[in-house]
Design an enzyme around this catalytic site. Structure first.
Site, mmCIF file in Angstrom:
data_model
loop_
_atom_site.group_PDB
_atom_site.id
_atom_site.type_symbol
_atom_site.label_atom_id
_atom_site.label_comp_id
_atom_site.label_asym_id
_atom_site.label_seq_id
_atom_site.Cartn_x
_atom_site.Cartn_y
_atom_site.Cartn_z
ATOM 1 N N CYS A 112 0.806 -1.227 0.000
ATOM 2 C CA CYS A 112 0.000 0.000 0.000
ATOM 3 C C CYS A 112 0.833 1.268 0.000
ATOM 4 O O CYS A 112 0.533 2.230 -0.719
ATOM 5 C CB CYS A 112 -0.953 0.009 1.195
ATOM 6 N N HIS A 155 -1.403 1.275 7.170
ATOM 7 C CA HIS A 155 -2.033 1.312 5.850
ATOM 8 C C HIS A 155 -1.984 2.738 5.315
ATOM 9 O O HIS A 155 -2.351 3.688 6.014
ATOM 10 C CB HIS A 155 -3.476 0.827 5.885
ATOM 11 N N ASP A 174 -8.034 4.144 -3.282
ATOM 12 C CA ASP A 174 -7.094 3.140 -2.778
ATOM 13 C C ASP A 174 -6.724 2.170 -3.898
ATOM 14 O O ASP A 174 -7.599 1.509 -4.472
ATOM 15 C CB ASP A 174 -7.695 2.374 -1.597
#
Length: 258
Positions: free
Chosen positions: A69, A109, A124
């Protein structure tokens, strides 16, 4: 067109000089999810490097690797900025459904927030196979995509002020938590990203420092490869194959070009 734009579009199969508007973001996000895998191979091989714009371009766009991520969303943040969007990076804590609690590795994250016509949206590209594939408004409105339904709920917690909820296509019948994030505390410099990378590399409860993982979405589902299994979701049907390391290398090359 700038180098990042040209290379990014080439990687995901778009015209290199195509102009990106808000209305085109869903198409860009879907192509990104299908062409740039979520993977931890450099963590496993102990070959990580500092998180910089240049290093991310080299790793993901020139060497055609994927990332986690903090790599995938940071690269996409730079891409948004180069296309004139007002974006920031934010950090969050992923929910562990088997333990029924937020993960103990903490705020690791990395996601993206951006402002469009006085509305804040979340994007995302680095949440494994749980990707919304569209901008999700912080207003609470539900968005639907080829990967399911997604919405954001306002909360009051020491971990953050919003929660991403999801109902994945063919997998979920009820809403479930993806992660909590804090819109009030943007990630301001690369030092924060490198701290996150170090935690993911070294924390004993990190899920990404133990075994190789590669996953990406497809036109009709997703595929996930580990060093012991290859799992395919196709139109809601799942198949799982036990593999060895030789087969892992073959499938990584065949399905992920890695």
């Amino acid at each position: 067109m700038k180098k990042l734009n040209s290379l990014f579009h080439k990687r995901i199969g778009m015209l290199e000089n195509e102009k990106i508007t808000f209305e085109k973001l869903a198409d860009v996000l879907e192509k990104t999810a299908q062409n740039i895998p979520f993977e931890n191979l450099n963590i496993i091989a102990n070959k990580t490097c500092d998180i910089t714009k240049e290093n991310l371009i080299d790793k993901i766009l020139e060497r055609n690797e994927g990332g986690l991520c903090y790599e995938l969303n940071t690269l996409f943040y730079f891409y948004l900025m180069e296309n004139g969007f007002n974006a920031t990076l934010a950090s969050g804590v992923v929910y562990n459904h088997s333990a029924q609690e937020y993960t103990k590795v903490g705020r690791t994250h990395v996601t993206i927030l951006f402002n469009h016509k006085d509305q804040i949206y979340l994007i995302d590209t680095g949440f494994g196979s749980n990707l919304p594939l569209k901008p999700v408004p912080l207003s609470g409105e539900t968005i639907s995509s080829n990967n399911g339904e997604f919405r954001i709920k306002k909360v009051n917690s020491e971990l953050g002020d919003y929660v991403l909820e999801m109902k994945l296509k063919h997998k979920d019948t009820e809403w479930k938590i993806g992660y909590i994030f804090d819109s009030r505390k943007p990630i301001l410099d690369a030092a924060n990203l490198n701290e996150i990378q170090t935690i993911i590399e070294e924390h004993p409860e990190s899920s990404f420092n133990k075994n190789p993982l590669i996953t990406r979405l497809t036109n009709n589902g997703n595929i996930t490869l580990t060093n012991t299994t290859f799992t395919q979701w196709v139109d809601g049907n799942v198949s799982k194959e036990t593999i060895d390391y030789v087969k892992f290398k073959e499938l990584a090359k065949q399905h992920f070009r890695m």
